[in-house]
Design an enzyme around this catalytic site. Structure first.
Site, PDB file in Angstrom:
ATOM      1  N   LYS A 179      20.845  31.515  20.826  1.00 14.79           N
ATOM      2  CA  LYS A 179      20.038  32.685  21.147  1.00 14.79           C
ATOM      3  C   LYS A 179      19.736  32.705  22.634  1.00 14.79           C
ATOM      4  O   LYS A 179      19.615  31.651  23.259  1.00 14.79           O
ATOM      5  CB  LYS A 179      18.728  32.643  20.358  1.00 14.79           C
TER       6      LYS A 179
ATOM      7  N   SER B 268       9.488  38.714  16.150  1.00 15.58           N
ATOM      8  CA  SER B 268       9.461  38.621  17.616  1.00 15.58           C
ATOM      9  C   SER B 268      10.415  39.638  18.258  1.00 15.58           C
ATOM     10  O   SER B 268      10.125  40.175  19.324  1.00 15.58           O
ATOM     11  CB  SER B 268       9.842  37.210  18.068  1.00 15.58           C
TER      12      SER B 268
ATOM     13  N   ARG C  23       8.591  36.788   4.680  1.00 13.54           N
ATOM     14  CA  ARG C  23       7.943  38.100   4.758  1.00 13.54           C
ATOM     15  C   ARG C  23       8.418  39.011   3.636  1.00 13.54           C
ATOM     16  O   ARG C  23       7.634  39.579   2.906  1.00 13.54           O
ATOM     17  CB  ARG C  23       8.258  38.767   6.108  1.00 13.54           C
TER      18      ARG C  23
ATOM     19  N   HIS D  67       3.299  34.389  12.811  1.00 10.57           N
ATOM     20  CA  HIS D  67       3.493  32.936  12.906  1.00 10.57           C
ATOM     21  C   HIS D  67       2.137  32.218  12.842  1.00 10.57           C
ATOM     22  O   HIS D  67       1.990  31.212  12.146  1.00 10.57           O
ATOM     23  CB  HIS D  67       4.112  32.546  14.260  1.00 10.57           C
TER      24      HIS D  67
HETATM   25  O1  PNS Z   1      12.280  31.346  14.460  1.00 14.47           O
HETATM   26  P1  PNS Z   1      13.697  31.174  13.966  1.00 14.47           P
HETATM   27  O2  PNS Z   1      14.671  31.574  15.045  1.00 14.47           O
HETATM   28  O3  PNS Z   1      13.930  31.869  12.659  1.00 14.47           O
HETATM   29  O4  PNS Z   1      13.882  29.590  13.700  1.00 14.47           O
HETATM   30  C1  PNS Z   1      15.116  29.067  13.294  1.00 14.47           C
HETATM   31  C2  PNS Z   1      15.144  27.535  13.472  1.00 14.47           C
HETATM   32  C3  PNS Z   1      14.817  27.167  14.889  1.00 14.47           C
HETATM   33  C4  PNS Z   1      14.142  26.908  12.533  1.00 14.47           C
HETATM   34  C5  PNS Z   1      16.589  27.063  13.093  1.00 14.47           C
HETATM   35  O5  PNS Z   1      17.527  27.759  13.865  1.00 14.47           O
HETATM   36  C6  PNS Z   1      16.770  25.554  13.309  1.00 14.47           C
HETATM   37  O6  PNS Z   1      16.320  24.763  12.521  1.00 14.47           O
HETATM   38  N1  PNS Z   1      17.431  25.179  14.435  1.00 14.47           N
HETATM   39  C7  PNS Z   1      17.689  23.802  14.780  1.00 14.47           C
HETATM   40  C8  PNS Z   1      19.153  23.418  14.582  1.00 14.47           C
HETATM   41  C9  PNS Z   1      19.437  23.048  13.136  1.00 14.47           C
HETATM   42  O7  PNS Z   1      18.863  22.139  12.566  1.00 14.47           O
HETATM   43  N2  PNS Z   1      20.360  23.804  12.521  1.00 14.47           N
HETATM   44  C10 PNS Z   1      20.756  23.633  11.152  1.00 14.47           C
HETATM   45  C11 PNS Z   1      19.903  24.474  10.216  1.00 14.47           C
HETATM   46  S1  PNS Z   1      20.488  24.373   8.562  1.00 14.47           S
END
Ligand code: PNS
Length: 160
Positions: A41, A128, A90, A17
């Site tokens: 989560k 993670s 990645r 990150h």
């Molecule tokens: O580190 P991660 O878990 O891959 O991040 C995912 C994240 C937090 C970027 C994604 O889950 C997110 O944007 N969550 C906020 C809720 C949202 O906007 N959901 C619709 C996504 S299309």
């Protein structure tokens, strides 16, 4: 001002990150690292702890801010006047989920661009979840996370 959001769960932040955030900080005038309060989560660390780890790692950057958000990422990005959402890629396996999110975010808010950055090849295999598993099994994670995160992982799993 060109503002980009680097969103994620960051549970905890890894050197993978940090590499993406570092590169984003050279392209955009301001980068906001946004920690998601993700209801689905079950994170190991609280949002406050995750923010602390990120702040500790990014202390030297004067164009990087750390924040957290609830709700839709695009709403948050809009509120912050961000032009772009940055996501690291990645391997090919990341692509399906990432393109789904990017296209959905575009449908929700067409003006915000999702930009993908190729992760440093040193960290292709890093995430993670794997870091937590290694730490839980008392493996050495020092190459993959900051000293603070390493120490806090040890603490979490001390008696488990
Ligand atoms: O580190 P991660 O878990 O891959 O991040 C995912 C994240 C937090 C970027 C994604 O889950 C997110 O944007 N969550 C906020 C809720 C949202 O906007 N959901 C619709 C996504 S299309």
């Amino acid at each position: 001002m060109s503002i980009a959001i680097c969103p994620g769960s960051f549970d905890p932040i890894t050197k993978g990150h940090l590499d993406i955030i570092d590169r984003a900080s050279t392209i955009f005038e301001k980068v906001i690292v946004a920690v998601a309060h993700n209801m689905e989560k079950k994170p190991l660390f609280t949002p406050q702890e995750r923010i602390e780890f990120i702040s500790d790692a990014l202390n030297d950057y004067n164009n990087v801010e750390i924040d957290s958000f609830t709700g839709l990422l695009v709403d948050y990005a809009k509120k912050k006047n961000a032009k772009a959402i940055i996501r690291g890629l990645r391997a090919v396996s990341d692509f399906e989920f990432e393109i789904q999110m990017a296209l959905m975010n575009r449908r929700l808010h067409g003006e915000i661009v999702t930009a993908f950055m190729a992760a440093n090849e040193k960290y292709t295999y890093l995430n993670s979840r794997i870091i937590k598993e290694i730490a839980q099994l008392k493996g050495d994670v020092s190459k993959f996370v900051t000293p603070l995160v390493e120490e806090q992982l040890k603490k979490k799993y001390m008696n488990k």
